[in-house]
Enzyme design. Structure first.
Site, PDB file in Angstrom:
ATOM      1  N   TYR A 190     -61.806   6.902  63.580  1.00  0.00           N
ATOM      2  CA  TYR A 190     -60.672   6.991  62.660  1.00  0.00           C
ATOM      3  C   TYR A 190     -59.386   7.215  63.441  1.00  0.00           C
ATOM      4  CZ  TYR A 190     -61.469  11.994  63.440  1.00  0.00           C
ATOM      5  OH  TYR A 190     -61.662  13.217  64.023  1.00  0.00           O
ATOM      6  N   HIS A 208     -56.492  20.710  55.941  1.00  0.00           N
ATOM      7  CA  HIS A 208     -55.452  19.707  55.694  1.00  0.00           C
ATOM      8  C   HIS A 208     -55.720  18.914  54.418  1.00  0.00           C
ATOM      9  CE1 HIS A 208     -57.900  16.183  56.906  1.00  0.00           C
ATOM     10  NE2 HIS A 208     -58.390  16.968  57.858  1.00  0.00           N
ATOM     11  N   CYS A 226     -63.211  19.214  59.909  1.00  0.00           N
ATOM     12  CA  CYS A 226     -62.056  19.845  59.278  1.00  0.00           C
ATOM     13  C   CYS A 226     -62.406  20.353  57.881  1.00  0.00           C
ATOM     14  CB  CYS A 226     -60.897  18.859  59.194  1.00  0.00           C
ATOM     15  SG  CYS A 226     -60.118  18.502  60.789  1.00  0.00           S
TER      16      CYS A 226
END
Length: 251
Positions: A190, A208, A226
């Site tokens: 990515y 995030h 994440c």
């Protein structure tokens, strides 16, 4: 009589030689004191207001050879006598970490060599990410403010469990899978821009905004490590959090 005098002279000479030699050996056995390098920076900055998990970070101008001497030269004090420990993160960087958290709204005094600085803590704003519940819960001074659906790291890229703190806030950050060893042409690769990013680790874990995983948030862990939130929830947390606020990841 002359023989006696000559004998005594020889004994005295030998004794003096042995004494001098012993002093020389003893002196050589004591290692010379290593000078303590100068201080390049102290964090948090003097007068800053930070979260209750922020460590005291001291960076020296050159690598440190006598770590114990340096640790003895650092003085941390609070009205509550908070206890903590040293962690060396580089040859010239040491941090002092409180065993739990600093008390909220506390003045922390930091002395390093001839420097005397200080900072203050704000509210105890704590974010808890649950891997099994797929949630991110934020509380302030013990009161839950919001429990948000979240998606954490998938089994092949799990989110690390433990106690962390908000290291920085970045309105936008470019995330590139190559930084964690995944080629862009891989099915897992990515290259994207994430918004409302709060850094959790130097290895690249953030809280995030992740609009692409909204349908999984609250139900499944699909990220590369994440803590994914919806755009609205990520913006809310970004505005609420202060650098140094605790972030805990539980199973």
């Amino acid at each position: 009589m002359r023989r006696v005098v000559r004998y005594l002279s020889v004994v005295v000479a030998i004794t003096l030689m042995l004494t001098a030699e012993s002093v020389s050996i003893a002196t050589a056995a004591v290692p010379p004191l290593q000078p303590i390098p100068g201080v390049a920076s102290v964090s948090p900055a003097n007068g800053a207001v930070v979260g209750v998990a922020h460590p005291v970070v001291v960076t020296f101008t050159t690598p440190v050879t006598d770590r114990r001497a340096v640790e003895r030269s650092i003085r941390i004090s609070t009205p509550h006598n908070t206890t903590g420990h040293f962690e060396w993160v580089a040859s010239n960087v040491v941090r002092w970490v409180p065993h739990r958290y600093w008390p909220p709204h506390t003045r922390v005094s930091v002395g390093v060599q001839e420097l005397t600085e200080g900072f203050e803590t704000g509210d105890a704003l704590i974010g808890v990410a649950s891997i099994s519940a797929h949630t991110f819960t934020v509380s302030r001074n013990g009161e839950v403010l919001r429990t948000m659906p979240a998606s954490l790291g998938k089994p092949s890229r799990p989110t690390p469990i433990g106690s962390f703190h908000a290291m920085s806030k970045e309105r936008t950050v470019v995330m590139d899978s190559r930084t964690i060893g995944i080629p862009l042409n891989s099915s897992d690769g990515y290259l994207l821009t994430a918004h409302y990013a709060v850094r959790v680790t130097w290895s690249g874990v953030y809280v995030h905004s992740a609009p692409w995983s909204v349908n999984s948030q609250g139900y499944a862990n699909v990220s590369h490590g994440c803590i994914n939130l919806s755009p609205d929830n990520a913006a809310w947390y970004f505005d609420a959090v202060t650098v140094g606020d605790p972030i805990e990841v539980v199973g």
